[in-house]
Design an enzyme around this catalytic site. Structure first.
Site, mmCIF file in Angstrom:
data_model
loop_
_atom_site.group_PDB
_atom_site.id
_atom_site.type_symbol
_atom_site.label_atom_id
_atom_site.label_comp_id
_atom_site.label_asym_id
_atom_site.label_seq_id
_atom_site.Cartn_x
_atom_site.Cartn_y
_atom_site.Cartn_z
ATOM 1 N N THR B 145 0.638 -0.816 0.031
ATOM 2 C CA THR B 145 0.060 0.394 -0.619
ATOM 3 C C THR B 145 1.067 1.449 0.263
ATOM 4 O O THR B 145 1.320 1.722 0.843
ATOM 5 C CB THR B 145 -0.832 -0.048 1.174
ATOM 6 O OG1 THR B 145 -1.732 -0.900 1.068
ATOM 7 C CG2 THR B 145 -1.507 1.129 1.498
ATOM 8 N N GLU B 146 0.476 1.903 -0.746
ATOM 9 C CA GLU B 146 1.393 3.843 -1.058
ATOM 10 C C GLU B 146 2.790 3.704 -1.116
ATOM 11 O O GLU B 146 3.857 4.187 -0.451
ATOM 12 C CB GLU B 146 1.199 4.753 0.330
ATOM 13 C CG GLU B 146 -0.553 4.507 0.749
ATOM 14 C CD GLU B 146 -1.208 5.490 -0.566
ATOM 15 O OE1 GLU B 146 -0.670 5.603 -1.354
ATOM 16 O OE2 GLU B 146 -2.626 5.345 -0.292
ATOM 17 N N LEU B 147 3.397 2.136 -2.244
ATOM 18 C CA LEU B 147 4.802 2.347 -1.811
ATOM 19 C C LEU B 147 5.288 2.409 -0.230
ATOM 20 O O LEU B 147 6.895 1.899 -0.589
ATOM 21 C CB LEU B 147 5.387 2.562 -2.594
ATOM 22 C CG LEU B 147 5.222 2.508 -4.865
ATOM 23 C CD1 LEU B 147 6.105 3.608 -5.615
ATOM 24 C CD2 LEU B 147 4.559 1.105 -4.961
ATOM 25 N N ILE B 148 4.529 1.486 0.378
ATOM 26 C CA ILE B 148 5.250 1.741 1.556
ATOM 27 C C ILE B 148 6.227 0.599 2.181
ATOM 28 O O ILE B 148 6.102 -1.298 1.631
ATOM 29 C CB ILE B 148 4.068 1.475 3.052
ATOM 30 C CG1 ILE B 148 3.399 2.905 2.875
ATOM 31 C CG2 ILE B 148 4.508 0.961 4.480
ATOM 32 C CD1 ILE B 148 2.494 3.120 4.069
ATOM 33 N N TRP B 298 5.568 7.129 -1.330
ATOM 34 C CA TRP B 298 5.284 7.824 -2.169
ATOM 35 C C TRP B 298 4.470 8.930 -1.565
ATOM 36 O O TRP B 298 4.418 10.110 -2.253
ATOM 37 C CB TRP B 298 5.156 7.382 -3.193
ATOM 38 C CG TRP B 298 3.659 6.826 -3.254
ATOM 39 C CD1 TRP B 298 2.430 6.613 -2.568
ATOM 40 C CD2 TRP B 298 3.200 6.245 -4.562
ATOM 41 N NE1 TRP B 298 0.986 6.144 -3.090
ATOM 42 C CE2 TRP B 298 1.507 6.196 -5.292
ATOM 43 C CE3 TRP B 298 3.782 5.630 -6.149
ATOM 44 C CZ2 TRP B 298 1.027 5.610 -4.906
ATOM 45 C CZ3 TRP B 298 2.866 5.134 -7.049
ATOM 46 C CH2 TRP B 298 1.459 5.181 -6.582
#
Lengths: 432, 413
Positions: B145-148, B298
């Site tokens: 998720t969200e490039l976490i 991101w």
């Protein structure tokens, strides 16, 4: 710089936020090296002296009719023609109205020059209009007796005084609008009051509004040019002492408070209806209405009709320690005003560590980001907001902490500097 | 010659109804069917359907040389199924070309990786199963998720069998390292990392329609020129962005589709090569290992977790949500489990961010609420109701079991 300032009340003798704001403004100006001569109709002698010089209009001897200077005579004539607080009077009746029997006749000590004094009662009694007008008559004499650079009048009650002082002295006038007739009375306004407000704004060289909300009212409902109206928000004085140690709480339930005059403007009925909605769902709440006003009895009856009196408490008007006590009991403070030009009391609640819900129809919401905001009449939204603050710790702790920071940054010294800058601009353009 | 890896994120959350505290305990629905339906219809018409159509044409026109990848959240896939199945069909048509790779992510577009290994694994498996069922191929590359990402998340992904993970490549994350190479994860040496070129990606995703941007209007030719001008040591340029960039964040009138249509030809003409994430790691060996102890993402300038878990509201809501995990696992009730999954979408926490109070930025653009406080209050009302229902269900189950035991005990007498 010297300012001749006209107000109607001054702490500790106050009935609302006007006196508190006036004290804040004078303190803020003093911090910016502005000397204020503050005139009230009636001083009691126990007001805080400090740097503020308080003058009681009751103590001012004014020349008896026919003895006034040319300037004051002209001002009186102007006043007679222009001031809406003076009911239409024939020249004879006007002269009679300012006869000594309306005041206390005396003579200047050691001479036989006749003078008189008006015995002001102060407050907001039934002879209010008469007092407003006598205050204005006295103002012209006060203006003649003092040196100052600018005149500053707070709200309509002292606008005629401001106008008279301007006429008598030839110095510029700033009027400060803390509330308009629309805030006090909704759409059923008193035209005499409205006209007095409008005259004050028209005759003034600059108008200060306590919020952008009020500024818009001044522009759109009093038809004052926008460039002439400046918003300078109120601030709140830092707490006089550290908050009293949290003693035994009166109630185990979550406590929600309303502090303010119980009048139409403050929306007390919405608070009661909101309380009923919450109590229908969750009995773990108590509500306090601290204040007095023309709707108080109707509100007590309203709460009883809704069968919530066992969880709804009316305290009457409170100040000082009793007020602090209510705040220290509170988990949530609500200001559901229908129309609130500014509203200092939520800031006092924040200062006491209570998270607040404020009406969107208020000026104070312009300076608070960390408060929940609802329409004053939206009791569903208000109930939801109260419930959330009482039940969700993440929200209440964040609002308590962050709003305290916002309020700490709102200082009368800062606002005083803004007012001083405005004075300088007014004086500069008045001379040129 | 550079390798160019295009990855588009497709996500829609299940937005909540206005749920007053007065509704707590009344059994009302949580999700706003009307709004979710309307938004999906709008975004599908502006973006998903025309953009898929365009990509399909481009893939065919370039005879397999143009390749792209997608990650589609489970909540978005569920919304396609419920509201507009032709969107799923159009993605399936792309899958059938063999030039499109579908990545795995958490089913609920959740932040579970930061809280619960068990819930994270469960969601990733559920999502991989769903993708396999829809598009015929089990994902081998993962994006969280969200490039976490941090080392711990890399380790979890590697254990689940993924070979590749996509994350952010901004300079505050990489320092002197280049995002234009493949790296091995320090925690799991077999896991490869692909890092987003945040400048070139954001030129398209954020700046494309900004008339105050000195480079406006951006053409595919100029973009290809920037890409070709990268130093020879740069092997790969990873362009990662929301798919809604095309037609939704930038409306059709901005020329964004024309840009996309022209891009493959412009890059191809200079001998660049399009790759999907798993192709990239087969072609390019890692240049070094990369360790990221602190989570990166991101989002925003900070590229950390502050957009979702930066304040008390977010942390309180997040903790309250995951405090229910054991009970949800125990409840064995499909609807409750699905609702708990949908409540985990990172969007709910994003709406509670107070960053916009200061800078009024993208947070308010994406939020259905007036302010973070409303978002929090609404979420907590729903969660309180959910928690009550969960307790009631568990209580009932227990009573039924007790009665059964009593009955059985009685029979033995």
């Amino acid at each position: 710089m010297q300012v001749l300032m006209f107000g109607w009340e001054f702490p500790p003798h106050i009935s609302g936020g006007l006196g508190t704001a006036c004290q804040g403004i004078t303190t803020g100006l003093a911090a910016n090296d502005v000397n204020v001569l503050f005139v009230v109709p009636k001083a009691y002698g126990n007001e805080p002296a400090e740097k503020i010089k308080l003058v009681s209009a009751s103590d001012i001897a004014i020349p008896a009719p026919g003895r006034q200077t040319q300037k004051v005579q002209e001002a009186l004539t102007f006043f007679e023609v222009n001031c809406p607080v003076v009911p239409y009077l024939s020249p004879e009746a006007f002269a009679a109205h300012s006869e000594p029997e309306h005041g206390i006749a005396t003579t200047v000590e050691g001479t036989d020059i006749p003078v008189m004094r008006y015995a002001f009662r102060g407050g907001y009694g039934k002879d209010l209009m008469k007092e407003v007008w006598q205050y204005a008559l006295t103002a012209s004499t006060i203006a003649e007796q003092h040196n100052f650079d600018i005149i500053h009048a707070h709200d309509w009650l002292s606008f005629p005084a401001g106008i008279m002082a301007r006429e008598a002295s030839g110095k510029p006038l700033v009027v400060h609008v803390h509330a308009t007739e629309f805030d006090r009375s909704g759409d059923n306004i008193n035209m005499q009051v409205y006209e007095t407000e409008r005259q004050g704004m028209l005759k003034a060289d600059q108008v200060i509004a306590v919020s952008e909300l009020t500024r818009q009212t001044i522009i759109h409902r009093y038809h004052i040019p926008a460039a002439k109206v400046t918003t300078i928000h109120n601030a709140v004085a830092p707490a006089a002492k550290a908050a009293a140690p949290a003693g035994e709480r009166m109630f185990p339930e979550k406590t929600v408070s309303f502090i303010g005059r119980v009048t139409y403007q403050k929306g007390p009925a919405f608070f009661i209806e909101t309380a009923a909605k919450i109590l229908r769902q969750d009995k773990g709440f108590r509500f306090i209405m601290a204040g007095s006003g023309d709707l108080l009895h109707a509100m007590i009856a309203h709460a009883a009709r809704l069968r919530i009196s066992s969880h709804f408490h009316f305290t009457g008007f409170l100040k000082g320690a009793a007020l602090d006590r209510v705040l220290s009991e509170s988990d949530v403070y609500v200001m559901p005003s229908v129309s609130e030009p500014f509203g200092i009391s939520p800031l006092e609640a924040v200062r006491a560590g209570v998270p607040v819900i404020v009406s969107r129809q208020s000026g104070v919401q312009e300076v608070l980001q960390y408060a929940l905001k609802v329409d004053g009449w939206d009791t569903d939204a208000m109930a939801n907001a109260i419930y959330a603050l009482a039940r969700y710790k993440g929200l209440s702790s964040m609002l308590r902490r962050e709003s305290a920071r916002e309020v700490a940054a709102l200082r009368w010294e800062t606002q005083g500097a803004l007012i001083r800058t405005l004075y300088n601009d007014v004086i500069a353009s008045f001379i040129s | 010659m550079k390798h160019v890896c295009l990855y588009f994120q497709v996500h829609q959350p299940f937005r909540l109804r206005n749920f007053s505290f007065m509704e707590i305990g009344k059994g009302h629905a949580y999700f706003d069917e009307d709004i979710n339906y309307d938004i999906l219809q709008k975004v599908a018409r502006n973006c998903y359907l025309p953009a898929n159509q365009l990509l399909l044409q481009l893939i065919k026109a370039h005879h397999g040389r143009f390749r792209v990848s997608f990650s589609i959240s489970g909540t978005a896939l569920d919304q396609f199924e419920q509201y507009l199945p032709e969107v799923t069909d159009s993605f399936r048509a792309l899958a059938d070309t063999g030039c499109v790779e579908f990545l795995a992510e958490t089913y609920g577009h959740s932040l579970a990786a930061l809280k619960s290994r068990e819930e994270f694994s469960r969601q990733v498996k559920a999502h991989a199963d769903k993708i396999t069922g829809l598009f015929g191929k089990r994902p081998v590359a993962f994006r969280n998720t969200e490039l976490i990402y941090n080392d711990a998340i890399g380790e979890m992904a590697a254990r689940l069998g993924f070979t590749t993970i996509l994350t952010e490549g901004a300079s505050q994350v990489l320092h002197w390292k280049s995002p234009h190479n493949v790296y091995a994860s320090a925690a799991s040496p077999d896991l490869r990392l692909l890092l987003k070129d945040f400048r070139l990606s954001d030129d398209i995703a954020f700046r494309f329609s900004d008339r105050n941007w000195p480079e406006w209007p951006l053409t595919a030719a100029r973009f290809a020129h920037w890409l070709n001008a990268k130093p020879p040591g740069d092997e790969i340029v990873n362009l990662f962005m929301d798919y809604e960039t095309f037609g939704e964040h930038h409306a059709q009138g901005t020329g964004i589709f024309a840009f996309l249509a022209d891009l493959p030809g412009q890059l191809d003409a200079h001998g660049n090569r399009f790759v999907t994430p798993s192709e990239a790691v087969e072609l390019l060996p890692p240049v070094a290992t990369l360790s990221m102890p602190q989570p990166v993402s991101w989002a925003d300038e900070a590229r950390d977790l502050s957009a979702w878990l930066g304040n008390d509201l977010q942390q309180d809501a997040f903790d309250s949500l995951y405090a229910l995990e054991k009970k949800v696992r125990a409840c064995n009730h499909a609807q409750l489990q699905q609702e708990w999954l949908y409540l985990q979408s990172s969007d709910h926490f994003y709406y509670m961010s107070t960053k916009a109070l200061a800078d009024g930025s993208v947070h308010s653009y994406f939020s259905p609420y007036n302010n973070p406080f409303d978002a929090f209050v609404n979420y907590m009302n729903v969660l309180t109701d959910f928690s009550l229902r969960l307790d009631r269900w568990l209580e009932r189950k227990k009573t039924v079991n007790d009665e059964r035991h009593t009955l059985q005990a009685g029979l033995h007498l």
